[in-house]
Design a protein around this motif. Structure first.
Motif, PDB file in Angstrom:
ATOM      1  N   VAL A 114       8.787 -21.220  -0.906  1.00 21.36           N
ATOM      2  CA  VAL A 114       9.361 -20.443  -1.905  1.00 21.36           C
ATOM      3  C   VAL A 114       8.457 -19.105  -1.763  1.00 21.36           C
ATOM      4  O   VAL A 114       9.093 -18.101  -1.883  1.00 21.36           O
ATOM      5  N   LEU A 115       7.251 -19.274  -1.478  1.00 21.87           N
ATOM      6  CA  LEU A 115       6.247 -17.881  -1.372  1.00 21.87           C
ATOM      7  C   LEU A 115       6.980 -17.204  -0.149  1.00 21.87           C
ATOM      8  O   LEU A 115       7.181 -16.027  -0.027  1.00 21.87           O
ATOM      9  N   GLY A 116       7.179 -17.934   1.115  1.00 24.24           N
ATOM     10  CA  GLY A 116       7.708 -17.280   2.371  1.00 24.24           C
ATOM     11  C   GLY A 116       9.206 -16.522   1.843  1.00 24.24           C
ATOM     12  O   GLY A 116       9.748 -15.422   2.083  1.00 24.24           O
ATOM     13  N   ALA A 117      10.136 -17.130   1.058  1.00 23.64           N
ATOM     14  CA  ALA A 117      11.516 -16.563   0.780  1.00 23.64           C
ATOM     15  C   ALA A 117      11.198 -15.573  -0.319  1.00 23.64           C
ATOM     16  O   ALA A 117      11.957 -14.427   0.071  1.00 23.64           O
ATOM     17  N   ILE A 118      10.141 -15.483  -1.004  1.00 19.51           N
ATOM     18  CA  ILE A 118      10.022 -14.248  -1.723  1.00 19.51           C
ATOM     19  C   ILE A 118       9.428 -13.210  -0.803  1.00 19.51           C
ATOM     20  O   ILE A 118      10.004 -12.054  -1.138  1.00 19.51           O
ATOM     21  N   GLY A 119       8.660 -13.260  -0.132  1.00 18.04           N
ATOM     22  CA  GLY A 119       8.171 -12.456   1.120  1.00 18.04           C
ATOM     23  C   GLY A 119       9.465 -11.833   1.951  1.00 18.04           C
ATOM     24  O   GLY A 119       9.079 -10.584   2.585  1.00 18.04           O
ATOM     25  N   ALA A 120      10.212 -12.547   2.292  1.00 21.46           N
ATOM     26  CA  ALA A 120      11.542 -12.141   2.882  1.00 21.46           C
ATOM     27  C   ALA A 120      12.091 -10.817   2.256  1.00 21.46           C
ATOM     28  O   ALA A 120      12.696  -9.977   2.835  1.00 21.46           O
ATOM     29  N   PHE A 121      12.066 -10.735   0.888  1.00 14.34           N
ATOM     30  CA  PHE A 121      12.495  -9.577   0.070  1.00 14.34           C
ATOM     31  C   PHE A 121      11.482  -8.615  -0.477  1.00 14.34           C
ATOM     32  O   PHE A 121      12.055  -7.457  -0.751  1.00 14.34           O
ATOM     33  N   PRO A 160       8.540  -6.576   0.631  1.00 14.21           N
ATOM     34  CA  PRO A 160       7.710  -5.992   1.847  1.00 14.21           C
ATOM     35  C   PRO A 160       6.320  -6.194   1.877  1.00 14.21           C
ATOM     36  O   PRO A 160       5.517  -6.098   2.764  1.00 14.21           O
ATOM     37  N   VAL A 161       5.794  -6.132   0.776  1.00 19.72           N
ATOM     38  CA  VAL A 161       4.333  -6.246   0.583  1.00 19.72           C
ATOM     39  C   VAL A 161       3.537  -7.587   0.616  1.00 19.72           C
ATOM     40  O   VAL A 161       2.489  -7.940   0.708  1.00 19.72           O
ATOM     41  N   MET A 162       4.524  -8.742   0.612  1.00 23.72           N
ATOM     42  CA  MET A 162       4.340  -9.978   0.894  1.00 23.72           C
ATOM     43  C   MET A 162       4.667 -10.682   2.257  1.00 23.72           C
ATOM     44  O   MET A 162       5.849 -10.564   2.675  1.00 23.72           O
ATOM     45  N   PRO A 163       3.817 -11.480   2.906  1.00 22.88           N
ATOM     46  CA  PRO A 163       4.096 -11.701   4.006  1.00 22.88           C
ATOM     47  C   PRO A 163       5.568 -13.153   4.155  1.00 22.88           C
ATOM     48  O   PRO A 163       5.418 -13.754   3.163  1.00 22.88           O
ATOM     49  N   THR A 164       6.113 -13.126   5.126  1.00 22.08           N
ATOM     50  CA  THR A 164       7.034 -14.460   5.064  1.00 22.08           C
ATOM     51  C   THR A 164       6.401 -15.349   6.149  1.00 22.08           C
ATOM     52  O   THR A 164       6.598 -16.509   5.909  1.00 22.08           O
ATOM     53  N   LYS A 201       2.410  -7.521  14.470  1.00 21.31           N
ATOM     54  CA  LYS A 201       0.948  -6.976  14.130  1.00 21.31           C
ATOM     55  C   LYS A 201       1.037  -5.568  13.782  1.00 21.31           C
ATOM     56  O   LYS A 201       0.004  -5.468  12.904  1.00 21.31           O
ATOM     57  N   ILE A 202       1.766  -4.825  14.335  1.00 20.79           N
ATOM     58  CA  ILE A 202       1.682  -3.271  13.776  1.00 20.79           C
ATOM     59  C   ILE A 202       2.174  -3.313  12.349  1.00 20.79           C
ATOM     60  O   ILE A 202       1.494  -2.620  11.377  1.00 20.79           O
ATOM     61  N   TRP A 203       3.353  -4.035  11.816  1.00 18.51           N
ATOM     62  CA  TRP A 203       3.622  -4.053  10.487  1.00 18.51           C
ATOM     63  C   TRP A 203       2.702  -4.664   9.470  1.00 18.51           C
ATOM     64  O   TRP A 203       2.176  -3.768   8.510  1.00 18.51           O
ATOM     65  N   SER A 204       1.977  -5.878   9.879  1.00 18.72           N
ATOM     66  CA  SER A 204       1.022  -6.367   9.102  1.00 18.72           C
ATOM     67  C   SER A 204       0.084  -5.179   8.939  1.00 18.72           C
ATOM     68  O   SER A 204      -0.468  -5.211   7.857  1.00 18.72           O
ATOM     69  N   THR A 205      -0.652  -4.740   9.980  1.00 16.33           N
ATOM     70  CA  THR A 205      -1.774  -3.747   9.978  1.00 16.33           C
ATOM     71  C   THR A 205      -1.429  -2.708   8.983  1.00 16.33           C
ATOM     72  O   THR A 205      -2.163  -2.026   8.099  1.00 16.33           O
ATOM     73  N   LEU A 206      -0.195  -2.126   9.201  1.00 16.07           N
ATOM     74  CA  LEU A 206       0.088  -0.984   8.310  1.00 16.07           C
ATOM     75  C   LEU A 206       0.243  -1.305   6.965  1.00 16.07           C
ATOM     76  O   LEU A 206      -0.079  -0.508   6.076  1.00 16.07           O
ATOM     77  N   ALA A 207       0.745  -2.574   6.756  1.00 24.31           N
ATOM     78  CA  ALA A 207       0.736  -2.895   5.222  1.00 24.31           C
ATOM     79  C   ALA A 207      -0.588  -3.116   4.780  1.00 24.31           C
ATOM     80  O   ALA A 207      -0.790  -2.800   3.535  1.00 24.31           O
ATOM     81  N   MET A 208      -1.378  -3.632   5.364  1.00 22.39           N
ATOM     82  CA  MET A 208      -2.771  -3.807   4.704  1.00 22.39           C
ATOM     83  C   MET A 208      -3.456  -2.624   4.738  1.00 22.39           C
ATOM     84  O   MET A 208      -4.021  -2.125   3.633  1.00 22.39           O
ATOM     85  N   ALA A 209      -3.027  -1.411   5.490  1.00 23.88           N
ATOM     86  CA  ALA A 209      -3.724  -0.095   5.412  1.00 23.88           C
ATOM     87  C   ALA A 209      -3.222   0.372   4.221  1.00 23.88           C
ATOM     88  O   ALA A 209      -3.860   1.064   3.190  1.00 23.88           O
ATOM     89  N   MET A 210      -1.981   0.424   3.959  1.00 26.36           N
ATOM     90  CA  MET A 210      -1.257   0.625   2.720  1.00 26.36           C
ATOM     91  C   MET A 210      -1.686   0.139   1.387  1.00 26.36           C
ATOM     92  O   MET A 210      -1.832   0.798   0.236  1.00 26.36           O
TER      93      MET A 210
END
Length: 115
Positions: free
Chosen positions: A12-19, A21-25, A71-80
């Protein structure tokens, strides 16, 4: 029953993350596959066969492989996230802790093999 419940929770947490962008899937789906491997092989296989989320999970299982875009998306999301904390004027100790965790996670991600 515990593994099945944990598998559904992380699914369920992964499904939420699919929608959101600040939560991983995929990390939550990796946990789901792990839990379902102990409780429901059918659900485990269903996730692994998913056309979009199955390939990155199988790559992780094969050798800890993470794609460069992930990797790029995750790093940018953490920086944001750290940037938002700064903009919101959160306590410096909170921001320092958040930045430290994000730097450690980013260092781990960036040192994983790529496809």
């Amino acid at each position: 029953m515990m593994w099945l419940s944990f598998g559904w929770l992380t699914l369920v947490l992964g499904a939420i993350g699919a929608f959101l962008p600040v939560m991983p899937t995929v990390p939550f789906l990796i946990l789901s596959v792990w839990a379902f491997s102990r409780s429901s092989p059918r659900l485990r296989n269903r996730i692994l066969r998913h056309p979009k989320f199955g390939p990155p999970i199988r790559a992780w299982q094969r050798g800890g492989i993470i794609s460069r875009p992930a990797k790029i998306w995750s790093t940018l999301a953490m920086a944001m996230g750290v940037g938002w904390a700064l903009l919101l004027g959160l306590p410096p100790l909170f921001i320092a802790a958040q930045a430290t965790v994000c730097i450690c996670v980013a260092a781990y991600l960036l040192t994983r093999p790529e496809v």
